[in-house]
Write an enzyme that holds these catalytic residues in place. Sequence first.
Site, PDB file in Angstrom:
ATOM      1  N   VAL A   1       0.228  -4.144  -7.686  1.00 32.48           N
ATOM      2  CA  VAL A   1      -0.433  -4.910  -8.074  1.00 32.48           C
ATOM      3  C   VAL A   1      -0.896  -5.639  -6.728  1.00 32.48           C
ATOM      4  CG1 VAL A   1      -0.584  -7.094  -9.343  1.00 32.48           C
ATOM      5  CG2 VAL A   1       0.187  -5.189 -10.353  1.00 32.48           C
TER       6      VAL A   1
ATOM      7  N   LYS B   1       9.331  -1.797 -19.791  1.00 29.97           N
ATOM      8  CA  LYS B   1      10.006  -2.986 -19.485  1.00 29.97           C
ATOM      9  C   LYS B   1       9.266  -4.276 -20.302  1.00 29.97           C
ATOM     10  CE  LYS B   1       7.392  -4.836 -15.522  1.00 29.97           C
ATOM     11  NZ  LYS B   1       7.101  -5.924 -16.039  1.00 29.97           N
TER      12      LYS B   1
ATOM     13  N   ASN C   1      -0.189  -4.842 -23.720  1.00 32.47           N
ATOM     14  CA  ASN C   1       0.671  -3.637 -23.443  1.00 32.47           C
ATOM     15  C   ASN C   1       1.371  -3.259 -24.656  1.00 32.47           C
ATOM     16  OD1 ASN C   1      -0.278  -3.389 -20.838  1.00 32.47           O
ATOM     17  ND2 ASN C   1       1.955  -4.051 -20.023  1.00 32.47           N
TER      18      ASN C   1
ATOM     19  N   GLU D   1      -2.389  -9.311 -14.689  1.00 32.10           N
ATOM     20  CA  GLU D   1      -3.126  -8.189 -14.355  1.00 32.10           C
ATOM     21  C   GLU D   1      -3.033  -7.111 -15.265  1.00 32.10           C
ATOM     22  OE1 GLU D   1      -5.117  -8.019 -11.335  1.00 32.10           O
ATOM     23  OE2 GLU D   1      -5.566  -6.245 -12.667  1.00 32.10           O
TER      24      GLU D   1
ATOM     25  N   PHE E   1      -6.201   5.863 -26.112  1.00 32.04           N
ATOM     26  CA  PHE E   1      -4.883   5.785 -26.126  1.00 32.04           C
ATOM     27  C   PHE E   1      -4.321   6.578 -27.586  1.00 32.04           C
ATOM     28  CE2 PHE E   1      -4.767   3.218 -22.502  1.00 32.04           C
ATOM     29  CZ  PHE E   1      -3.397   3.319 -22.122  1.00 32.04           C
TER      30      PHE E   1
ATOM     31  N   CYS F   1       5.405  -0.495 -16.426  1.00 31.81           N
ATOM     32  CA  CYS F   1       4.955  -1.510 -17.289  1.00 31.81           C
ATOM     33  C   CYS F   1       5.397  -1.457 -18.900  1.00 31.81           C
ATOM     34  CB  CYS F   1       3.388  -1.735 -17.267  1.00 31.81           C
ATOM     35  SG  CYS F   1       3.069  -2.218 -15.619  1.00 31.81           S
TER      36      CYS F   1
ATOM     37  N   GLY G   1       5.870   5.829 -19.872  1.00 29.54           N
ATOM     38  CA  GLY G   1       6.842   5.609 -19.019  1.00 29.54           C
ATOM     39  C   GLY G   1       6.141   4.702 -18.186  1.00 29.54           C
TER      40      GLY G   1
HETATM   41  N1  LIG Z   1       2.159  -1.566 -11.463  1.00 26.51           N
HETATM   42  C1  LIG Z   1       1.414  -1.825 -12.326  1.00 26.51           C
HETATM   43  O1  LIG Z   1       0.621  -0.810 -12.731  1.00 26.51           O
HETATM   44  C2  LIG Z   1       1.150  -3.079 -13.081  1.00 26.51           C
HETATM   45  C3  LIG Z   1       0.007  -3.552 -13.529  1.00 26.51           C
HETATM   46  C4  LIG Z   1      -0.106  -4.799 -14.419  1.00 26.51           C
HETATM   47  C5  LIG Z   1       0.752  -5.447 -14.020  1.00 26.51           C
HETATM   48  N2  LIG Z   1       1.796  -5.259 -13.263  1.00 26.51           N
HETATM   49  C6  LIG Z   1       3.124  -6.464 -13.003  1.00 26.51           C
HETATM   50  O2  LIG Z   1       2.726  -6.877 -11.641  1.00 26.51           O
HETATM   51  C7  LIG Z   1       4.024  -7.101 -11.071  1.00 26.51           C
HETATM   52  C8  LIG Z   1       4.264  -6.398  -9.694  1.00 26.51           C
HETATM   53  O3  LIG Z   1       4.238  -5.075 -10.161  1.00 26.51           O
HETATM   54  P1  LIG Z   1       4.353  -3.844  -8.893  1.00 26.51           P
HETATM   55  O4  LIG Z   1       4.218  -2.573  -9.776  1.00 26.51           O
HETATM   56  O5  LIG Z   1       3.120  -4.266  -8.106  1.00 26.51           O
HETATM   57  O6  LIG Z   1       5.739  -4.041  -8.215  1.00 26.51           O
HETATM   58  P2  LIG Z   1       6.435  -3.504  -7.114  1.00 26.51           P
HETATM   59  O7  LIG Z   1       7.670  -3.051  -7.231  1.00 26.51           O
HETATM   60  O8  LIG Z   1       5.204  -2.113  -6.630  1.00 26.51           O
HETATM   61  O9  LIG Z   1       6.039  -4.703  -5.859  1.00 26.51           O
HETATM   62  C9  LIG Z   1       6.795  -5.578  -5.761  1.00 26.51           C
HETATM   63  C10 LIG Z   1       6.590  -6.293  -4.238  1.00 26.51           C
HETATM   64  O10 LIG Z   1       7.333  -7.467  -4.294  1.00 26.51           O
HETATM   65  C11 LIG Z   1       8.115  -7.465  -3.185  1.00 26.51           C
HETATM   66  N3  LIG Z   1       8.895  -8.830  -3.066  1.00 26.51           N
HETATM   67  C12 LIG Z   1       9.936  -9.053  -4.047  1.00 26.51           C
HETATM   68  N4  LIG Z   1      10.451 -10.046  -3.845  1.00 26.51           N
HETATM   69  C13 LIG Z   1       9.736 -10.791  -2.819  1.00 26.51           C
HETATM   70  C14 LIG Z   1       9.539 -12.112  -2.236  1.00 26.51           C
HETATM   71  N5  LIG Z   1      10.478 -13.017  -2.643  1.00 26.51           N
HETATM   72  N6  LIG Z   1       8.684 -12.444  -1.436  1.00 26.51           N
HETATM   73  C15 LIG Z   1       7.796 -11.374  -1.126  1.00 26.51           C
HETATM   74  N7  LIG Z   1       7.942 -10.329  -1.634  1.00 26.51           N
HETATM   75  C16 LIG Z   1       8.684  -9.866  -2.410  1.00 26.51           C
HETATM   76  C17 LIG Z   1       8.789  -6.239  -3.347  1.00 26.51           C
HETATM   77  O11 LIG Z   1       9.546  -6.037  -1.824  1.00 26.51           O
HETATM   78  C18 LIG Z   1       7.906  -5.410  -3.524  1.00 26.51           C
HETATM   79  O12 LIG Z   1       6.971  -4.703  -2.383  1.00 26.51           O
HETATM   80  C19 LIG Z   1       5.203  -6.924 -12.399  1.00 26.51           C
HETATM   81  O13 LIG Z   1       5.424  -8.021 -12.897  1.00 26.51           O
HETATM   82  C20 LIG Z   1       4.311  -6.103 -12.936  1.00 26.51           C
HETATM   83  O14 LIG Z   1       4.818  -5.781 -14.348  1.00 26.51           O
HETATM   84  C21 LIG Z   1       2.157  -4.188 -12.727  1.00 26.51           C
END
Ligand SMILES: NC(=O)c1ccc[n+]([C@@H]2O[C@H](COP(=O)([O-])OP(=O)(O)OC[C@H]3O[C@@H](n4cnc5c(N)ncnc54)[C@H](O)[C@@H]3O)[C@@H](O)[C@H]2O)c1
Length: 439
Positions: free
Chosen positions: A11, A270, A215, A155, A256, A267, A264
Amino acid sequence: MRIAIVGTGYVGLVSGACFAEMGVDVTCVDIDKDKIDGLKNGIIPIYEPGLKTIVMRNYEAGRLHFTTDLSSILNEMQIVFIAVGTPSDEEGNADLSYVMTVADTIADNMSNPLLIVTKSTVPVGTSFRIRDVVRKRLDERGLQDLRFDVASNPEFLKEGAAVNDFMSPDRVIVGVESKDAEELMSKLYRPFLLNNFRVIFMDILSSEMTKYASNAMLATRISFMNDIANLCERVGADVNMVRRGMGSDSRIGRSFLYPGCGYGGSCFPKDIRAIMKVGEDVGYEMSVIKAVEEVNNRQKTILFQKFNSWFNSDVEGKTVAVWGLSFKPETDDMRDAPSLTLIRSLLNAGVKVRAYDPAAMQEARKYLDDNIYYAADIYDAANEADALIVPTEWKEFRMPNWSILKKIMNNHLVVDGRNIYSKEELASYGFSYSGIGQK
Ligand SMILES: NC(=O)c1ccc[n+]([C@@H]2O[C@H](COP(=O)([O-])OP(=O)(O)OC[C@H]3O[C@@H](n4cnc5c(N)ncnc54)[C@H](O)[C@@H]3O)[C@@H](O)[C@H]2O)c1
């Protein structure tokens, strides 16, 4: 405008690169030094179509920066987005420790007005928790008059189409509690929505809830169709026809409604667990959501069951080709992927696994070590296999050369977890076929 995005994952990196593409000055922050060093050298840590091009373009143009040190850049920013992970903890709650660590760093270091925006998916009330932590700390630091706002901006991008989704969103949801925050967020998003301004402003609690509810709705449609598909198999109906029939009702719509081997990814699983916990915390049982999860857990076992029953449970020593490892096509994300449930069941039953994925091979090693054979391509995976199982519908799997496969495989069963093949066509090449929700 200068903004920081904390958390440079799926994200954070996509959002940062896309905001920069629209001319915003963006600093992406992450505690993972290797990731940040890699990005400065043009190494993109995830597979996401189109991402590398915009990251490189904006980094070279000086609009996109990378750092591990939030405190040193904080006071140059107008907005800080929190986009760190919120994985499930052991009880299924969203683990907010990463989010609150960022809130602490902001509280300890800010000395200029700031808008703090939660982009991570968080339980209802988290933005207020951040507000309270920051206010308390600023007061302790003698900064009672320092103004800041919080906002929620969940997001909705989809991995595999993340850049496109971010650049042309269906809508942007923003929860605010002040006019200033609303104006700043309006200004930031205006370039994305020039043709059709679809920013929906609301209160912060409703914004946080909108993400979980969306979701949960999508996951519900998937589990609902999986339940219908399993019933179709038992009564002799074809779920592909049922889906077409249902989807052409404008009240239902087509999206959908695809049955498969379970949802899986990072998102749905969890977030489903987290919304149930939010309900539990206020004494309300989310009965529909509970059933959605139960159906999904059962569905993730279906590919192994089909394979096992075709061989009358005599599978020890057999070899299976698995095409597709990531939780869906066009991503390398393996988090909670149905392929993992399948492969672990195969290995437990003494089956040898030869797997191939166009993007997720490296990521898969983190989950499966050397317990499987990592094939060079689809034919290498199928070599001397007794069955081919497809958990993920990458485009390159759709029209394989069945004549070659017929020659190189030992037995000729195809278990199609995404209904991408035709039973009749496969029969003409001498394959047995088992799809989802079909006779
Ligand atoms: N992946 C998706 O498709 C998606 C879509 C919508 C919403 N989200 C939500 O967005 C959020 C992020 O998801 P993601 O998939 O990008 O996660 P991710 O695991 O890919 O990335 C998270 C990043 O945060 C970093 N991080 C952790 N602690 C930190 C800190 N204190 N300071 C700076 N960086 C730090 C980690 O090193 C990692 O690179 C989650 O809450 C998720 O539910 C994800």
